[in-house]
Write a protein that holds these residues in place. Structure first.
Motif, PDB file in Angstrom:
ATOM      1  N   LYS A  62       0.819  -1.204   0.000  1.00  0.00           N
ATOM      2  CA  LYS A  62       0.000   0.000   0.000  1.00  0.00           C
ATOM      3  C   LYS A  62       0.856   1.259   0.000  1.00  0.00           C
ATOM      4  O   LYS A  62       0.750   2.091  -0.899  1.00  0.00           O
ATOM      5  N   ASP A  63       1.710   1.411   1.001  1.00  0.00           N
ATOM      6  CA  ASP A  63       2.513   2.626   1.124  1.00  0.00           C
ATOM      7  C   ASP A  63       3.724   2.615   0.203  1.00  0.00           C
ATOM      8  O   ASP A  63       4.070   3.627  -0.404  1.00  0.00           O
ATOM      9  N   LYS A  65       5.368   0.322  -2.964  1.00  0.00           N
ATOM     10  CA  LYS A  65       5.069  -0.737  -3.922  1.00  0.00           C
ATOM     11  C   LYS A  65       6.263  -1.665  -4.124  1.00  0.00           C
ATOM     12  O   LYS A  65       7.399  -1.215  -4.244  1.00  0.00           O
ATOM     13  N   SER A 295       7.226  -5.238   3.589  1.00  0.00           N
ATOM     14  CA  SER A 295       5.837  -5.666   3.465  1.00  0.00           C
ATOM     15  C   SER A 295       5.512  -6.761   4.481  1.00  0.00           C
ATOM     16  O   SER A 295       6.326  -7.649   4.725  1.00  0.00           O
ATOM     17  N   ASP A 337      -0.382  -6.913   3.392  1.00  0.00           N
ATOM     18  CA  ASP A 337      -0.373  -6.646   1.953  1.00  0.00           C
ATOM     19  C   ASP A 337      -0.760  -7.852   1.100  1.00  0.00           C
ATOM     20  O   ASP A 337      -1.239  -7.685  -0.028  1.00  0.00           O
ATOM     21  N   ASP A 373     -12.048  -1.649  -2.028  1.00  0.00           N
ATOM     22  CA  ASP A 373     -11.133  -0.929  -1.124  1.00  0.00           C
ATOM     23  C   ASP A 373     -10.243  -1.880  -0.341  1.00  0.00           C
ATOM     24  O   ASP A 373      -9.139  -1.513   0.064  1.00  0.00           O
ATOM     25  N   ILE A 376      -6.465  -6.948  -1.939  1.00  0.00           N
ATOM     26  CA  ILE A 376      -5.022  -7.197  -1.933  1.00  0.00           C
ATOM     27  C   ILE A 376      -4.788  -8.506  -2.675  1.00  0.00           C
ATOM     28  O   ILE A 376      -5.722  -9.292  -2.860  1.00  0.00           O
TER      29      ILE A 376
END
Length: 452
Positions: A62-63, A65, A295, A337, A373, A376
């Motif tokens: 998410k934060d 890649k 991650s 993730d 939303d 993953i």
């Protein structure tokens, strides 16, 4: 100097051709660019224009890649090959470097170190991997460095074996060697710790063949959480890019989740919310400890395969897919993730219907349960044995990643062979390319090679 008036014609020497090494590496190794297992450009290789999903890159995180260069990853596989006692207890050895490195050199997108215990009493066997001290972390670093040099993602699975610890390596299992003994226990005289088995409740996996756990106290739980924090920090320092929490196969996290193994009456037992509490606290701790560029993944058992099912009279009586869906949603809120979906391992009463891809449907159900939303990547594992089968799973959107274990043991070149099976051209280590001339032949369309 050569004189142009001499007999013959003067030729300028060719430009220097340098066999470049991997930059910023701890030792010299020739560069393979792009890294092994990466599909080569369709501009040069026409058969790669219609690229199978199995060989398309996949982003996760998410934060920050990260990118899997293909969709095939190496599952954590216990080797039972560390020292049991002394300062080398739980320390990885050259065996692990060769074992894990072989998959990275041959194109696996991610290579995960075996289930590694955060405490001495969390090892499944006395010879299992550990990460409760800095010496163990130091042994991890060259393994992670080597995996990264091959363009693969270095990863580790952290866990605690709970009520299935202090047991024998599978080839020493007395129930196999001497069936009349029917015991899996590594006794204290064989470097075991039968007097210090932890579980959420004093409920044995199997009273006839496994040690009896003691119910973890609040102090034990505090030590447990701190051990995961410290092991996460050590894994980060050693160079892990992915750290996975082992929440499957009847080990500690799974023990707390399932009513079969958790009969506590405090805040860690009873309701689903309470049974999820400690696993989610561990995930919070791991996410808070690891920097954003590392991650956090989670492996779960989607079901206990309990013969009586997941629910009875409106109450959960075992761990199953409906609770797994809820747990995964909560885990995603904690910054997970990727979720790798396995099953079973928490009771000898499990009634498993084993067959090709027998766990894929659980991954599909969990994947389908996520909102846009929440979405993953979901990984599936279990009797996925050929490239056509793996591609079909991805094409049907039952999973996003294929995780393999025993198939890699049988075939370390699994990724390269699956590429040939699907007619894809992927890069191969420059040292090995002369063995793959059949793959490096241009075709206008993909030319799958049948498995022998």
């Amino acid at each position: 100097m050569h004189d142009a008036t001499d007999a013959g014609t003067y030729d300028e020497p060719p430009p220097d051709v340098i066999n470049n090494g991997v930059p910023n590496a701890p030792f010299y190794q020739p560069v393979t660019d792009p890294s092994p297992g990466t599909a080569l450009s369709a501009d040069e290789w026409p058969q790669n224009k219609d690229l199978p999903t199995l060989f398309k890159p996949l982003e996760f995180g998410k934060d920050v890649k990260h990118t899997l260069k293909n969709r095939v990853i190496v599952a954590p596989m216990c080797q039972y090959s560390c020292e049991a006692d002394g300062i080398e207890a739980g320390v990885l050895t050259p065996w692990h470097l060769v074992h894990l490195g072989s998959y990275a050199t041959r194109g696996a997108a991610l290579v995960m170190v075996e289930a590694t215990s955060v405490l001495p009493n969390g090892r499944l066997s006395p010879q299992d991997s550990g990460l409760w001290n800095d010496r163990q972390a130091s042994a991890l670093k060259p393994i992670f460095d080597f995996i990264r040099m091959q363009g693969s993602i270095p990863a580790i699975q952290l866990g605690h074996g709970g009520r299935k610890t202090s047991t024998l390596a599978p080839w020493l299992d007395a129930s196999t060697i001497k069936p009349h003994l029917k015991s899996h226990i590594a006794t204290n005289g064989a470097s075991g710790w039968t007097d210090n088995i932890w579980g959420p409740s004093p409920v044995s996996y199997d009273e006839k063949t496994f040690p009896m756990p003691k119910e973890m106290s609040e102090k034990d739980i505090d030590e447990f959480k701190e051990a995961f924090r410290a092991a996460t920090a050590r894994a980060v320092k050693a160079g892990a890019q992915v750290i996975e929490l082992h929440g499957a196969h009847g080990y500690s996290i799974h023990n707390f989740l399932s009513p079969v193994s958790n009969t506590r009456t405090d805040k860690y037992g009873g309701s689903l919310e309470n049974r999820m509490r400690l696993p989610l606290e561990i995930l919070d701790t791991m996410r808070a400890t690891a920097p954003k560029e590392v991650s956090i993944w989670l492996r779960i058992s989607a079901t206990d395969w309990w013969p009586e099912g997941e629910e009875k009279d409106g109450e959960y009586i075992s761990w199953g897919i409906e609770q797994s869906k809820k747990f995964v949603k909560e885990a995603i809120k904690r910054g997970v993730d990727v979720v790798d979906v396995s099953s079973g391992g928490n009771t000898p009463r499990q009634d498993i219907k084993i067959g090709p891809g027998y766990q894929v449907d659980f991954a599909a159900q969990i994947r389908e349960s996520l909102s846009e939303d929440e979405r993953i990547p979901i990984s599936s594992v279990g009797l996925i044995t050929d490239g056509v089968q793996a591609e079909e799973i991805l094409d049907k959107k039952q999973a996003d990643i294929i995780c393999c274990a025993r198939e890699f043991l049988r075939d370390p070149s699994l990724v390269l062979n699956w590429a040939q099976e699907l007619g894809v051209v992927v890069n191969v280590p420059v040292e090995y390319q002369r063995a793959f001339t059949r793959m490096f032949t241009k075709h206008e369309t993909r030319q799958p090679v049948k498995k022998h």
